[in-house]
Motif scaffolding. Sequence first.
Motif, short mmCIF file in Angstrom:
data_model
loop_
_atom_site.label_atom_id
_atom_site.label_comp_id
_atom_site.label_asym_id
_atom_site.label_seq_id
_atom_site.Cartn_x
_atom_site.Cartn_y
_atom_site.Cartn_z
N LEU A 148 0.83 -1.21 0.00
CA LEU A 148 0.00 0.00 0.00
C LEU A 148 0.87 1.26 0.00
CD1 LEU A 148 -2.74 -1.03 2.59
CD2 LEU A 148 -3.06 -0.68 0.13
N SER A 200 -5.98 4.67 -6.84
CA SER A 200 -7.35 4.16 -6.99
C SER A 200 -7.45 2.76 -6.39
CB SER A 200 -7.73 4.12 -8.46
OG SER A 200 -6.95 3.13 -9.12
N LEU A 201 -8.67 2.36 -6.09
CA LEU A 201 -8.87 1.00 -5.59
C LEU A 201 -8.45 -0.03 -6.64
CD1 LEU A 201 -12.14 1.19 -3.49
CD2 LEU A 201 -9.82 0.78 -2.71
N ILE A 246 -4.79 -0.36 -6.18
CA ILE A 246 -4.52 -1.02 -4.89
C ILE A 246 -4.83 -2.51 -4.98
CG2 ILE A 246 -5.26 -1.15 -2.48
CD1 ILE A 246 -5.56 1.96 -2.62
N THR A 247 -5.97 -2.87 -5.56
CA THR A 247 -6.30 -4.30 -5.66
C THR A 247 -5.32 -5.03 -6.58
OG1 THR A 247 -7.92 -3.92 -7.43
CG2 THR A 247 -8.76 -3.96 -5.16
N LYS A 260 -11.75 -5.83 -3.56
CA LYS A 260 -12.28 -4.67 -2.82
C LYS A 260 -12.93 -5.10 -1.51
CE LYS A 260 -13.05 -1.81 -6.87
NZ LYS A 260 -14.03 -1.15 -7.72
N LEU A 262 -10.29 -5.79 1.04
CA LEU A 262 -9.68 -4.53 1.50
C LEU A 262 -10.60 -3.79 2.46
CD1 LEU A 262 -8.03 -3.31 -1.80
CD2 LEU A 262 -6.84 -3.93 0.31
N TYR A 263 -11.89 -3.72 2.13
CA TYR A 263 -12.83 -3.02 3.02
C TYR A 263 -13.06 -3.80 4.31
CZ TYR A 263 -13.82 0.88 -0.01
OH TYR A 263 -13.69 2.04 -0.75
N GLY A 313 -11.82 2.60 4.25
CA GLY A 313 -11.27 2.72 2.91
C GLY A 313 -9.85 3.25 2.85
N LYS A 314 -9.61 4.01 1.80
CA LYS A 314 -8.26 4.49 1.50
C LYS A 314 -7.67 5.32 2.63
CE LYS A 314 -7.81 7.04 -2.19
NZ LYS A 314 -7.55 7.65 -3.49
N MET A 332 -6.34 3.02 5.13
CA MET A 332 -5.13 2.38 4.59
C MET A 332 -3.94 3.32 4.74
SD MET A 332 -6.55 0.78 1.04
CE MET A 332 -8.21 0.12 0.97
#
Length: 182
Positions: free
Chosen positions: A12, A25-26, A29-30, A37, A40-41, A47-48, A51
Amino acid sequence: MARTRAELLGLLGEVFREHGFEGASLALITARTGLGKGSLYNLFPRGKEEMAAAVLDEIEAWFETTMYRPLREDPDPLAAIAAMFSATDTYFRSGRRVCLVGVFALGEVRDRFASRIDGYFAAWRDALASALERAGRDPADARDRAEEVVSGIQGGLVTARALDDPEVFGRTLRRLEARIAG
């Protein structure tokens, strides 16, 4: 795919370094982490922003353990200062890795993480000033030199990146180390 939390935070951090907070962006990141997603959530419900906060926690812990505490407490302040320069070179991969806190400081996310950003730079300056004072420098001179070093390191990183020449960073570190030794 990240297998541990430390690996995940490392991945990250690199996404944020490369793209900034806004550009991370997600989808990026993914792709980098190998996590969907939903995963991650599940790990970062906010969210971000959560992170990024977790990555900043890791950075702060590393700097506190590896650099700030030794600068403040090592009985040999000159050895602590030399170790700081070596750790700085290693951490920033000899000028090939930008400072994530610096990236956040320059981006639109700066206000969101203002106290964390301020704290990072102030802690580094103050810890180095403490070592310089213990090494015999006048307090005002120690603070000025510490501020010059931290600013110079950040400037060296930016210049190395701008010129696509990591050696700029190495030369900057050597000059700064010589400057505060004098």
